[in-house]
Enzyme design. Structure first.
Site, PDB file in Angstrom:
ATOM      1  N   HIS A 116      -0.202   8.293  -4.982  1.00 19.69           N
ATOM      2  CA  HIS A 116       0.044   7.322  -6.054  1.00 19.69           C
ATOM      3  C   HIS A 116      -1.185   6.420  -6.192  1.00 19.69           C
ATOM      4  O   HIS A 116      -1.525   5.662  -5.292  1.00 19.69           O
ATOM      5  CB  HIS A 116       1.308   6.506  -5.728  1.00 19.69           C
ATOM      6  CG  HIS A 116       1.862   5.759  -6.899  1.00 19.69           C
ATOM      7  ND1 HIS A 116       3.212   5.795  -7.228  1.00 19.69           N
ATOM      8  CD2 HIS A 116       1.270   4.959  -7.810  1.00 19.69           C
ATOM      9  CE1 HIS A 116       3.401   5.030  -8.309  1.00 19.69           C
ATOM     10  NE2 HIS A 116       2.236   4.519  -8.670  1.00 19.69           N
ATOM     11  N   LEU A 117      -1.805   6.526  -7.348  1.00 20.10           N
ATOM     12  CA  LEU A 117      -3.045   5.802  -7.636  1.00 20.10           C
ATOM     13  C   LEU A 117      -2.891   4.289  -7.435  1.00 20.10           C
ATOM     14  O   LEU A 117      -1.892   3.706  -7.839  1.00 20.10           O
ATOM     15  CB  LEU A 117      -3.434   6.074  -9.096  1.00 20.10           C
ATOM     16  CG  LEU A 117      -4.694   5.393  -9.624  1.00 20.10           C
ATOM     17  CD1 LEU A 117      -5.917   5.952  -8.926  1.00 20.10           C
ATOM     18  CD2 LEU A 117      -4.784   5.580 -11.134  1.00 20.10           C
ATOM     19  N   HIS A 118      -3.887   3.677  -6.825  1.00 19.18           N
ATOM     20  CA  HIS A 118      -3.890   2.215  -6.704  1.00 19.18           C
ATOM     21  C   HIS A 118      -5.328   1.725  -6.554  1.00 19.18           C
ATOM     22  O   HIS A 118      -6.149   2.349  -5.897  1.00 19.18           O
ATOM     23  CB  HIS A 118      -3.038   1.740  -5.528  1.00 19.18           C
ATOM     24  CG  HIS A 118      -3.341   2.408  -4.215  1.00 19.18           C
ATOM     25  ND1 HIS A 118      -2.958   3.704  -3.935  1.00 19.18           N
ATOM     26  CD2 HIS A 118      -3.979   1.966  -3.116  1.00 19.18           C
ATOM     27  CE1 HIS A 118      -3.351   4.017  -2.711  1.00 19.18           C
ATOM     28  NE2 HIS A 118      -3.982   2.990  -2.185  1.00 19.18           N
ATOM     29  N   GLN A 119      -5.611   0.626  -7.212  1.00 21.54           N
ATOM     30  CA  GLN A 119      -6.948   0.027  -7.146  1.00 21.54           C
ATOM     31  C   GLN A 119      -6.907  -1.224  -6.273  1.00 21.54           C
ATOM     32  O   GLN A 119      -6.122  -2.136  -6.512  1.00 21.54           O
ATOM     33  CB  GLN A 119      -7.431  -0.348  -8.544  1.00 21.54           C
ATOM     34  CG  GLN A 119      -8.644  -1.257  -8.560  1.00 21.54           C
ATOM     35  CD  GLN A 119      -9.677  -0.823  -9.575  1.00 21.54           C
ATOM     36  OE1 GLN A 119     -10.464   0.091  -9.346  1.00 21.54           O
ATOM     37  NE2 GLN A 119      -9.646  -1.462 -10.731  1.00 21.54           N
ATOM     38  N   ILE A 165      -2.238   6.102   0.794  1.00 18.75           N
ATOM     39  CA  ILE A 165      -1.116   6.728   0.086  1.00 18.75           C
ATOM     40  C   ILE A 165      -1.739   7.445  -1.108  1.00 18.75           C
ATOM     41  O   ILE A 165      -1.858   6.903  -2.197  1.00 18.75           O
ATOM     42  CB  ILE A 165      -0.078   5.680  -0.339  1.00 18.75           C
ATOM     43  CG1 ILE A 165       0.457   4.961   0.906  1.00 18.75           C
ATOM     44  CG2 ILE A 165       1.067   6.333  -1.124  1.00 18.75           C
ATOM     45  CD1 ILE A 165       1.228   3.698   0.605  1.00 18.75           C
TER      46      ILE A 165
END
Ligand SMILES: [Zn+2]
Length: 179
Positions: A138-141, A135
């Site tokens: 939308h930034l995600h770690q 995705i």
């Protein structure tokens, strides 16, 4: 009971692997929160914080970022740390968001260690479709606990991943360990 279909809302990128759930007991998973198909363009990382913790698999809510279990985990306890704001890249974060992402990443490692004593971790962000982000908008770690030999033959031989706990159980254990 074993044939009962359970549905869990959440965030993740489907892959080609089947998941073989091996709970020591049948967990109750609520299915009423599944997304309406008419909202397919809505970003799941923006949608999930509006759900309650159990329905969205939310482990912790910070001021600018939150922590959520991955619906398609690479390993049991795989969480993602992401800002509430809909931004695609790490460089788009405010200083406050970047600091809290780092803090929540550290706390996630600590909570996962407390719950399942992994032998290692993979921590990181996939940026853009070319970078492997499921995705990308939308930034995600990712914070993925690892054990020696954890992926060494089941995914290769059977196209199957095994998980000792259902997602709902894992979320509760991690949320409890967070406190
Ligand atoms: Zn979003």
């Amino acid at each position: 009971m074993a044939d009962e279909v359970v549905r869990q809302d959440g965030i993740g990128s489907p892959d080609q692997l089947e998941r073989l759930w091996t709970p020591y007991r049948l967990a109750y998973i609520r299915g009423e929160s599944k997304p309406s198909s008419s909202e397919s363009h809505e970003c799941p990382f923006c949608r999930i914080p509006k759900l309650d913790d159990e329905a969205g698999l939310v482990v912790h809510r910070g001021e600018t970022c939150y922590v959520v279990l991955n619906l398609y985990p690479y390993a049991s306890g795989h969480v993602m740390v992401c800002p509430y704001r809909h931004v695609p890249e790490y460089v788009d974060t405010t200083d406050e968001e970047a600091v809290e992402m780092a803090e929540l990443t550290k706390k996630a490692v600590t909570a996962i260690r407390q719950v399942s004593q992994p032998e290692g971790f993979n921590i990181g962000m996939n940026q853009g479709v070319a970078g492997g982000a499921g995705i990308a908008a939308h930034l995600h770690q990712h914070v993925v606990p690892r054990w020696v030999g954890d992926q060494n033959f089941m995914p290769i031989i059977g196209g199957t991943k095994t998980f000792p706990q259902l997602l709902a159980d894992t979320r509760r254990l991690l949320a409890d360990a967070w406190k």
